[in-house]
Design a protein around this motif. Structure first.
Motif, mmCIF file in Angstrom:
data_model
loop_
_atom_site.group_PDB
_atom_site.id
_atom_site.type_symbol
_atom_site.label_atom_id
_atom_site.label_comp_id
_atom_site.label_asym_id
_atom_site.label_seq_id
_atom_site.Cartn_x
_atom_site.Cartn_y
_atom_site.Cartn_z
ATOM 1 N N ARG A 105 43.868 41.465 26.608
ATOM 2 C CA ARG A 105 43.974 40.882 28.244
ATOM 3 C C ARG A 105 45.482 40.247 28.356
ATOM 4 O O ARG A 105 46.164 39.441 27.409
ATOM 5 N N GLY A 106 46.091 40.647 29.642
ATOM 6 C CA GLY A 106 47.127 39.854 30.040
ATOM 7 C C GLY A 106 46.948 38.411 30.258
ATOM 8 O O GLY A 106 45.973 37.753 30.476
ATOM 9 N N ILE A 124 52.928 38.480 27.699
ATOM 10 C CA ILE A 124 52.382 38.388 26.614
ATOM 11 C C ILE A 124 50.791 38.952 26.728
ATOM 12 O O ILE A 124 50.237 38.311 27.823
ATOM 13 N N PHE A 125 50.345 39.679 25.881
ATOM 14 C CA PHE A 125 48.797 40.192 25.980
ATOM 15 C C PHE A 125 48.508 39.724 24.666
ATOM 16 O O PHE A 125 48.736 40.027 23.541
ATOM 17 N N LEU A 147 52.435 47.418 38.717
ATOM 18 C CA LEU A 147 52.418 45.907 38.921
ATOM 19 C C LEU A 147 53.400 45.036 38.229
ATOM 20 O O LEU A 147 53.810 44.074 38.885
ATOM 21 N N LEU A 148 53.876 45.338 37.112
ATOM 22 C CA LEU A 148 55.109 44.475 36.441
ATOM 23 C C LEU A 148 56.377 45.333 36.875
ATOM 24 O O LEU A 148 57.420 44.519 36.262
ATOM 25 N N ASN A 149 56.728 46.267 37.513
ATOM 26 C CA ASN A 149 57.811 46.982 37.964
ATOM 27 C C ASN A 149 58.670 47.156 36.588
ATOM 28 O O ASN A 149 59.646 46.909 36.484
ATOM 29 N N LEU A 150 58.152 48.043 35.742
ATOM 30 C CA LEU A 150 58.734 48.391 34.514
ATOM 31 C C LEU A 150 59.396 49.629 34.568
ATOM 32 O O LEU A 150 58.855 50.561 35.553
ATOM 33 N N VAL A 195 46.707 37.314 38.157
ATOM 34 C CA VAL A 195 46.819 38.904 38.347
ATOM 35 C C VAL A 195 47.031 39.339 37.169
ATOM 36 O O VAL A 195 46.214 40.319 36.718
ATOM 37 N N LEU A 196 47.893 38.950 36.256
ATOM 38 C CA LEU A 196 48.013 39.447 35.017
ATOM 39 C C LEU A 196 46.623 39.341 33.969
ATOM 40 O O LEU A 196 46.503 40.310 33.314
ATOM 41 N N ARG A 197 45.842 38.191 34.198
ATOM 42 C CA ARG A 197 44.724 38.065 33.276
ATOM 43 C C ARG A 197 43.554 39.135 33.666
ATOM 44 O O ARG A 197 42.850 39.277 32.880
#
Length: 418
Positions: free
Chosen positions: A136-137, A123-124, A190-193, A147-149
């Motif tokens: 923002r993450g 969620i962003f 980063l998110l391995n998408l 890390v996401l933020r």
């Protein structure tokens, strides 16, 4: 909205309940009837060529079976969609049960993975940073939230698919993230998408954020347009829950904080000071207080206007937030007056901190300084602590207040500790 869709699908299935009979039994029965009917028709027409008879019969069977199979899969699809709608309805009811934003976000992720069977989700959310709105993450699976933020995107289409989803207010399906030019490759790694979808979180045409869901890598099942329709409904309900939680937190925050500075307000300060005073007395620990105000604030207010006066007060809040430890309690006491409760701090430690605050304010680049040669803004500070033999928490304020005015009378821009 969801309840209306549920009623429509349920009605459709009920009215077509004949088609929900076991496919094999229904087909076998009708095939026998068709066989008898075909041969009666062919005999009636006196067609003696067996090949022609069987050819016409097989043609009848083919068209019937094809139509039956199509109907079967349509009904299966409707049943699946109906069950998904029911699940989303149940989930949204659960989302309405809490007003805590963190709990709402956790529930959204949980339901996307456990109930709707997506591998991962993120969620962003939109936030205001440096006088502009960015994405923002906030929370996700498979990556630390800290890390996401750190993943922040301007609302600019050139920054990638996350921003584009928010700007265009429509969902996207990404089939191959590494080779799709719309995707930010740093985020992809980063998110391995690989395959994923992005769905905007919208309430009344206002974008609150973006939902990212990742296809199940174990089943290799692709995200379809039908999935996207369900995800849009889910995201709309999620956005309402997020907005309600944000609104509730804002109301709650305003009950104990100052809206202009983000510092605690006078009422909370009094309660907190009483609490910390009693705790320090009980544990025989240190407690100190800094009390200060802005020198000649009326002059700045009159010279540059009330808006600039608000900017100055807001900047003081920023300074305090950036300098203080988490255990400290900074408050806007009233007008241009501020106070800081410092549990566990001695008078000498408090004096050093007060000096740092004084110097920081004196050297701070306030907005008005960019267009004026007026002297630097300064503050005068008074401090008190339990070592001053105070009898109650109010004495801490009175002692610090008296020392503040001693600093004023002796030239301003200084700290007085006793």
């Amino acid at each position: 909205m969801i309840s209306q869709i549920n009623k429509f699908v349920n009605k459709f299935i009920t009215e077509n309940r004949l088609r929900l009979m076991p496919w094999l039994v229904r087909t076998s029965t009708l095939l026998i009837l068709l066989l008898l009917g075909a041969f009666v028709f062919l005999d009636f027409e006196e067609i003696n060529d067996l090949y022609l008879k069987y050819g016409i019969f097989i043609l009848f069977v083919f068209f019937f079976v094809r139509n039956d199979i199509n109907n079967y899969w349509q009904i299966r699809g409707l049943q699946h969609m109906y069950s998904e709608f029911k699940e989303i309805n149940r989930v949204t009811e659960a989302l309405r049960s809490t007003m805590n934003l963190e709990n709402v976000l956790d529930m959204i992720l949980h339901n996307l993975t456990r109930e709707l069977n997506y591998e991962r989700s993120f969620i962003f959310l939109t936030v205001d940073e440096k006088q502009k709105t960015v994405l923002r993450g906030e929370i996700g699976m498979g990556v630390l939230n800290e890390v996401l933020r750190q993943q922040v995107f301007d609302l600019d289409e050139t920054t990638g698919i996350i921003s584009r989803t928010a700007i265009e207010k429509k969902p996207f399906i990404i089939k191959d993230a590494k080779n799709d030019h719309r995707c930010e490759q740093q985020l992809v790694e980063l998110l391995n998408l690989k395959e994923f979808a992005t769905i905007p979180l919208i309430v009344r045409n206002n974008v609150l954020g973006v939902l990212v869901v990742v296809a199940d890598g174990f089943t290799k099942q692709a995200i379809t347009e039908e999935d996207l329709t369900l995800l849009e409904i889910f995201s709309n309900q999620s956005a309402i829950a997020i907005q309600n939680a944000r609104f509730y937190e804002r109301i709650e925050r305003l009950s104990f904080s100052d809206e202009l500075t983000g510092l605690y307000n006078h009422r909370y300060f009094q309660e907190k000071l009483r609490e910390e005073y009693n705790k320090a007395k009980e544990n025989n620990s240190s407690l100190s207080l800094i009390y200060f105000d802005i020198d000649d604030f009326k002059h700045y207010n009159d010279t540059f206007g009330h808006l600039e006066g608000d900017n100055i007060i807001r900047a003081i809040g920023i300074i305090l937030h950036s300098m203080l430890e988490e255990s400290a309690c900074p408050a806007r006491y009233g007008g241009e007056e501020f106070a800081v409760i410092l549990p566990g701090k001695s008078k000498d430690e408090t004096y050093e901190l007060a000096e740092e605050i004084r110097k920081t304010v004196e050297n701070y680049e306030f907005e008005y300084k960019k267009t004026s040669r007026t002297k630097n803004l300064t503050v005068s500070l008074g401090i008190s602590s339990l070592s001053d033999e105070v009898k109650n928490h109010k004495d801490l304020i009175d002692v610090a207040d008296n020392r503040l005015y001693t600093a004023k009378r002796s030239g301003k821009n200084k700290v007085v500790k006793g």
